[in-house]
Write a protein that holds these residues in place. Structure first.
Motif, PDB file in Angstrom:
ATOM      1  N   ARG A  20      94.342 -12.874  49.753  1.00 29.69           N
ATOM      2  CA  ARG A  20      94.998 -11.995  50.729  1.00 29.69           C
ATOM      3  C   ARG A  20      96.467 -12.342  50.898  1.00 29.69           C
ATOM      4  NH1 ARG A  20      92.555 -15.946  53.795  1.00 29.69           N
ATOM      5  NH2 ARG A  20      93.670 -16.716  55.644  1.00 29.69           N
ATOM      6  N   HIS A  21      96.853 -13.590  50.583  1.00 26.13           N
ATOM      7  CA  HIS A  21      98.227 -14.008  50.838  1.00 26.13           C
ATOM      8  C   HIS A  21      99.238 -13.405  49.867  1.00 26.13           C
ATOM      9  CE1 HIS A  21      97.409 -16.585  54.202  1.00 26.13           C
ATOM     10  NE2 HIS A  21      96.414 -17.158  53.553  1.00 26.13           N
ATOM     11  N   ILE A  22      98.774 -12.695  48.833  1.00 25.99           N
ATOM     12  CA  ILE A  22      99.745 -11.974  48.004  1.00 25.99           C
ATOM     13  C   ILE A  22     100.291 -10.756  48.754  1.00 25.99           C
ATOM     14  CG2 ILE A  22      98.712 -12.770  45.853  1.00 25.99           C
ATOM     15  CD1 ILE A  22      97.566  -9.961  45.473  1.00 25.99           C
ATOM     16  N   TYR A  23      99.709 -10.438  49.904  1.00 23.40           N
ATOM     17  CA  TYR A  23     100.210  -9.359  50.751  1.00 23.40           C
ATOM     18  C   TYR A  23     101.077  -9.903  51.892  1.00 23.40           C
ATOM     19  CZ  TYR A  23      97.474  -5.924  48.251  1.00 23.40           C
ATOM     20  OH  TYR A  23      96.995  -5.080  47.268  1.00 23.40           O
ATOM     21  N   GLY A  24     101.728 -11.059  51.647  1.00 22.11           N
ATOM     22  CA  GLY A  24     102.549 -11.696  52.658  1.00 22.11           C
ATOM     23  C   GLY A  24     103.902 -11.027  52.849  1.00 22.11           C
ATOM     24  N   VAL A 302      97.881 -26.439  40.944  1.00 24.32           N
ATOM     25  CA  VAL A 302      99.163 -25.997  41.510  1.00 24.32           C
ATOM     26  C   VAL A 302      99.225 -24.475  41.464  1.00 24.32           C
ATOM     27  CG1 VAL A 302     101.681 -26.167  41.347  1.00 24.32           C
ATOM     28  CG2 VAL A 302     100.234 -28.121  40.693  1.00 24.32           C
ATOM     29  N   GLY A 303      99.506 -23.861  42.616  1.00 22.72           N
ATOM     30  CA  GLY A 303      99.585 -22.418  42.693  1.00 22.72           C
ATOM     31  C   GLY A 303     100.976 -21.894  42.359  1.00 22.72           C
ATOM     32  N   PHE A 340     101.557  -4.795  42.991  1.00 20.61           N
ATOM     33  CA  PHE A 340     100.229  -5.205  43.433  1.00 20.61           C
ATOM     34  C   PHE A 340      99.202  -5.119  42.306  1.00 20.61           C
ATOM     35  CE2 PHE A 340     101.647  -4.330  47.955  1.00 20.61           C
ATOM     36  CZ  PHE A 340     101.654  -5.663  48.296  1.00 20.61           C
ATOM     37  N   ASP A 341      99.286  -4.087  41.475  1.00 20.13           N
ATOM     38  CA  ASP A 341      98.384  -4.030  40.328  1.00 20.13           C
ATOM     39  C   ASP A 341      98.543  -5.270  39.445  1.00 20.13           C
ATOM     40  OD1 ASP A 341      97.349  -1.597  41.088  1.00 20.13           O
ATOM     41  OD2 ASP A 341      98.622  -0.413  39.756  1.00 20.13           O
ATOM     42  N   ILE A 342      99.764  -5.732  39.295  1.00 12.77           N
ATOM     43  CA  ILE A 342     100.032  -6.940  38.502  1.00 12.77           C
ATOM     44  C   ILE A 342      99.538  -8.180  39.234  1.00 12.77           C
ATOM     45  CG2 ILE A 342     101.865  -8.395  37.546  1.00 12.77           C
ATOM     46  CD1 ILE A 342     103.466  -5.740  37.142  1.00 12.77           C
ATOM     47  N   PHE A 343      99.874  -8.295  40.508  1.00  7.73           N
ATOM     48  CA  PHE A 343      99.475  -9.475  41.287  1.00  7.73           C
ATOM     49  C   PHE A 343      97.957  -9.677  41.263  1.00  7.73           C
ATOM     50  CE2 PHE A 343     103.343  -9.040  44.392  1.00  7.73           C
ATOM     51  CZ  PHE A 343     104.185  -9.507  43.395  1.00  7.73           C
ATOM     52  N   HIS A 344      97.215  -8.572  41.321  1.00 11.65           N
ATOM     53  CA  HIS A 344      95.755  -8.673  41.381  1.00 11.65           C
ATOM     54  C   HIS A 344      95.162  -9.354  40.148  1.00 11.65           C
ATOM     55  CE1 HIS A 344      95.603  -4.890  44.205  1.00 11.65           C
ATOM     56  NE2 HIS A 344      96.036  -5.981  44.825  1.00 11.65           N
ATOM     57  N   ARG A 345      95.887  -9.355  39.035  1.00 11.55           N
ATOM     58  CA  ARG A 345      95.326  -9.867  37.777  1.00 11.55           C
ATOM     59  C   ARG A 345      95.256 -11.385  37.719  1.00 11.55           C
ATOM     60  NH1 ARG A 345      99.491  -6.153  34.379  1.00 11.55           N
ATOM     61  NH2 ARG A 345      98.621  -4.119  35.000  1.00 11.55           N
ATOM     62  N   ARG A 348      95.998 -17.595  39.567  1.00 11.86           N
ATOM     63  CA  ARG A 348      96.927 -18.678  39.903  1.00 11.86           C
ATOM     64  C   ARG A 348      98.010 -18.220  40.871  1.00 11.86           C
ATOM     65  NH1 ARG A 348      98.487 -23.925  37.714  1.00 11.86           N
ATOM     66  NH2 ARG A 348      97.336 -23.703  35.758  1.00 11.86           N
ATOM     67  N   LEU A 349      98.260 -16.928  40.954  1.00  8.83           N
ATOM     68  CA  LEU A 349      99.230 -16.408  41.923  1.00  8.83           C
ATOM     69  C   LEU A 349      98.576 -16.431  43.300  1.00  8.83           C
ATOM     70  CD1 LEU A 349     102.119 -15.076  42.058  1.00  8.83           C
ATOM     71  CD2 LEU A 349     100.891 -12.916  42.277  1.00  8.83           C
ATOM     72  N   THR A 350      98.997 -17.347  44.142  1.00  8.69           N
ATOM     73  CA  THR A 350      98.307 -17.580  45.417  1.00  8.69           C
ATOM     74  C   THR A 350      99.023 -16.966  46.616  1.00  8.69           C
ATOM     75  OG1 THR A 350      99.428 -19.722  45.610  1.00  8.69           O
ATOM     76  CG2 THR A 350      97.232 -19.712  44.611  1.00  8.69           C
ATOM     77  N   MET A 351     100.256 -16.523  46.432  1.00  8.18           N
ATOM     78  CA  MET A 351     100.984 -15.921  47.552  1.00  8.18           C
ATOM     79  C   MET A 351     102.130 -15.091  47.001  1.00  8.18           C
ATOM     80  SD  MET A 351     103.122 -17.741  50.679  1.00  8.18           S
ATOM     81  CE  MET A 351     101.699 -18.520  51.425  1.00  8.18           C
ATOM     82  N   ALA A 352     102.486 -14.047  47.741  1.00  7.83           N
ATOM     83  CA  ALA A 352     103.691 -13.272  47.462  1.00  7.83           C
ATOM     84  C   ALA A 352     104.213 -12.741  48.784  1.00  7.83           C
ATOM     85  CB  ALA A 352     103.409 -12.125  46.491  1.00  7.83           C
TER      86      ALA A 352
END
Length: 504
Positions: A20-24, A302-303, A340-345, A348-352
């Motif tokens: 959920r934190h990629i929606y920061g 490491v994120g 967001f389509d990219i982030f969802h893949r 290791r991407l833990t926040m944005a």
């Protein structure tokens, strides 16, 4: 003119949980983000609670905002936290030399920020000062915020009206150390980050995710140095606790000429497509950083954090050049959809963190006195919030219209999907400037019925909301149907759509 796209989604085969934190979000002391944005003061006629503007809080709560980064940005490396505590009338004024060279009164400080996070229901992401601060200053700020016994900083916090410690899960070790955070080399900063992070202690049951200030876009050498310095640390491997748990990078989208070089309005079709191509290139950049991280950290301890992203256009005419106020159009909303389509893949991407939340760059909310406007980008966040903490569904795009931008192919349809609680959410970004697209999705593994479908678009990709037409660009019902396991939907040009499914 209508094109077509085909995709396959296996509804019974799930991947990782979308963090959920990629929606920061991000709120810096910049322009009218804090002052005349979040903060209006307790004496303002604008409805507020303890000085925090209530209509903005209400709007952001509807997004299920997971975290908020503060106080910067470049401002973080000039900010000394003790200036922003205690009685407001006693706080010293400071010069904001990074953004507009204005003087501010420090009325919005640590307690006000944590109050805001509580009102939003968001986790705090506090960015510490490496550029002009000290290790002791940062260490004591962590103690002030999170320690619960009778330590010196806990006593100081109580003197300022807060008895219990706060929960602060995220801590930034400086910002853009390669630039406004100190113009450091990667090697010098990596040693500093390791040192500063060592003294950002876990107090009580508060566990920090310490985030090292990372690269500008695709500077993989910066990430390589951070990872090498971290994994070759003798004391770190000896005790098993890494000084920092994530590394960041920043990525701003434009149409190819650089940030702050072209107007938000108007723009040509060529500029529009070049913007979409630049947004889609985020995938290559993330894959590059992850490849470097995998070589040093194959188990994923490491994120990766993209704690500044969004479009960056010229400021609106007649506004302070240092305040970075820009209009927000359908084009900006589609940048968010693609990202967001990219982030969802990527697990290791833990926040944005989008830059920024109010009145600055690609904002959620624009204010004009006591009036407030929700931007097209806001609506993408709202339409997409069901992806937070859902299980990713792998989406195979087997056919899609495309174009070529400066010799590079660009798919004109981007989509992603997730599932949670016997439901699924499919997001579709359609980038064509002038053609409808019939999208068919072969839904396999479970039976599905359409619960709701919505579309966000405008008469053109340049449409936007303002106080005179606040709903010009807003979600509208979209016709979608599932027959014999095939979802069919016709999406208009330059549009972002979501289809919510009930699964049986």
């Amino acid at each position: 003119m209508t094109s077509s796209a085909r995709a396959i989604i296996d509804l019974d085969v799930t991947g990782h949980t979308i963090n959920r934190h990629i929606y920061g979000h991000f709120a810096e002391h910049l322009g009218r983000c804090i002052y005349d944005g979040f903060w209006v003061g307790e004496d303002s006629p604008i409805p507020n609670e303890r000085g925090i503007r209530l209509d903005i809080v209400e709007a952001l709560r509807a997004l299920d905002i997971p975290n908020l980064r503060w106080p910067g940005g470049c401002f973080a490396d000039t900010y000394h936290w003790r200036d922003g505590i205690g009685p407001r009338e006693d706080r010293p004024q400071i010069a904001n030399t990074n953004w507009g060279d204005v003087v501010e009164n420090n009325h919005f400080g640590t307690h006000e920020f944590m109050d805001l996070c509580d009102m939003l229901g968001a986790d705090a992401y506090v960015n510490g000062n490496v550029g002009s601060g000290t290790v002791q200053e940062m260490s004591e700020w962590v103690e002030y915020l999170t320690r619960g016994d009778d330590s010196p900083m806990a006593r100081l916090r109580r003197q300022n009206g807060r008895d219990e410690p706060w929960r602060v899960p995220f801590w930034g070790i400086g910002n853009e150390a390669w630039g406004c955070g100190g113009n450091m080399s990667a090697e010098y900063y990596a040693e500093e980050a390791r040192r500063y992070a060592t003294f950002c202690h876990n107090h009580g049951d508060n566990r920090l995710t310490r985030i090292a200030a990372g690269a500008h876009e695709d500077d993989l050498d910066w990430t390589r140095v951070l990872m090498k310095t971290l994994t070759e640390c003798h004391g770190c491997t000896l005790y098993g606790n890494l000084p920092y748990q994530a590394v960041s990078f920043h990525y701003y989208t434009h149409s190819g000429s650089g940030i702050n070089t072209e107007d938000a309005l108007p723009f040509s079709d060529d500029q529009y497509y070049r913007t979409m191509a630049y947004a889609a290139d985020m995938d290559r950049v993330i894959r590059g950083h992850i490849a470097v991280m995998d070589s040093y950290d194959p188990t994923g301890r490491v994120g990766l954090v993209c704690d500044e992203w969004g479009t960056w256009w010229n400021v609106e005419e007649g506004t302070n050049p240092g305040f970075l106020f820009q209009q927000n159009t359908v084009r900006d909303a589609l940048v968010a959809g693609i990202h967001f389509d990219i982030f969802h893949r990527y697990e290791r991407l833990t926040m944005a963190n989008i830059a920024q939340t109010v009145n600055v760059l690609q904002a959620m909310v624009l204010t004009d006195g006591d009036r407030m406007v929700l931007t097209p980008t806001y609506h993408v966040f709202e339409m997409n919030k069901g992806h937070q903490d859902a299980r990713r569904l792998v989406s195979h795009l087997v056919e899609a219209p495309s174009t070529t931008v400066e010799g590079t192919p660009l798919d004109l349809v981007s989509l992603s999907a997730s599932t949670k609680d016997d439901s699924a959410l499919i997001s579709v970004s359609h980038l064509s400037a002038d053609a409808d697209c019939t999208v068919t999705v072969d839904l396999r593994g479970r039976r599905a019925d359409v619960r709701r479908a919505r579309v966000l678009t405008g008469g053109s990709a340049a449409d936007f909301n303002d106080v005179d037409a606040p709903d010009r660009v807003s979600p509208q019902p979209l016709e979608a149907r599932v027959e014999d396991g095939i979802l069919t939907v016709v999406v208009p040009p330059h549009s972002f759509s979501t289809i919510e499914l009930d699964l049986v």
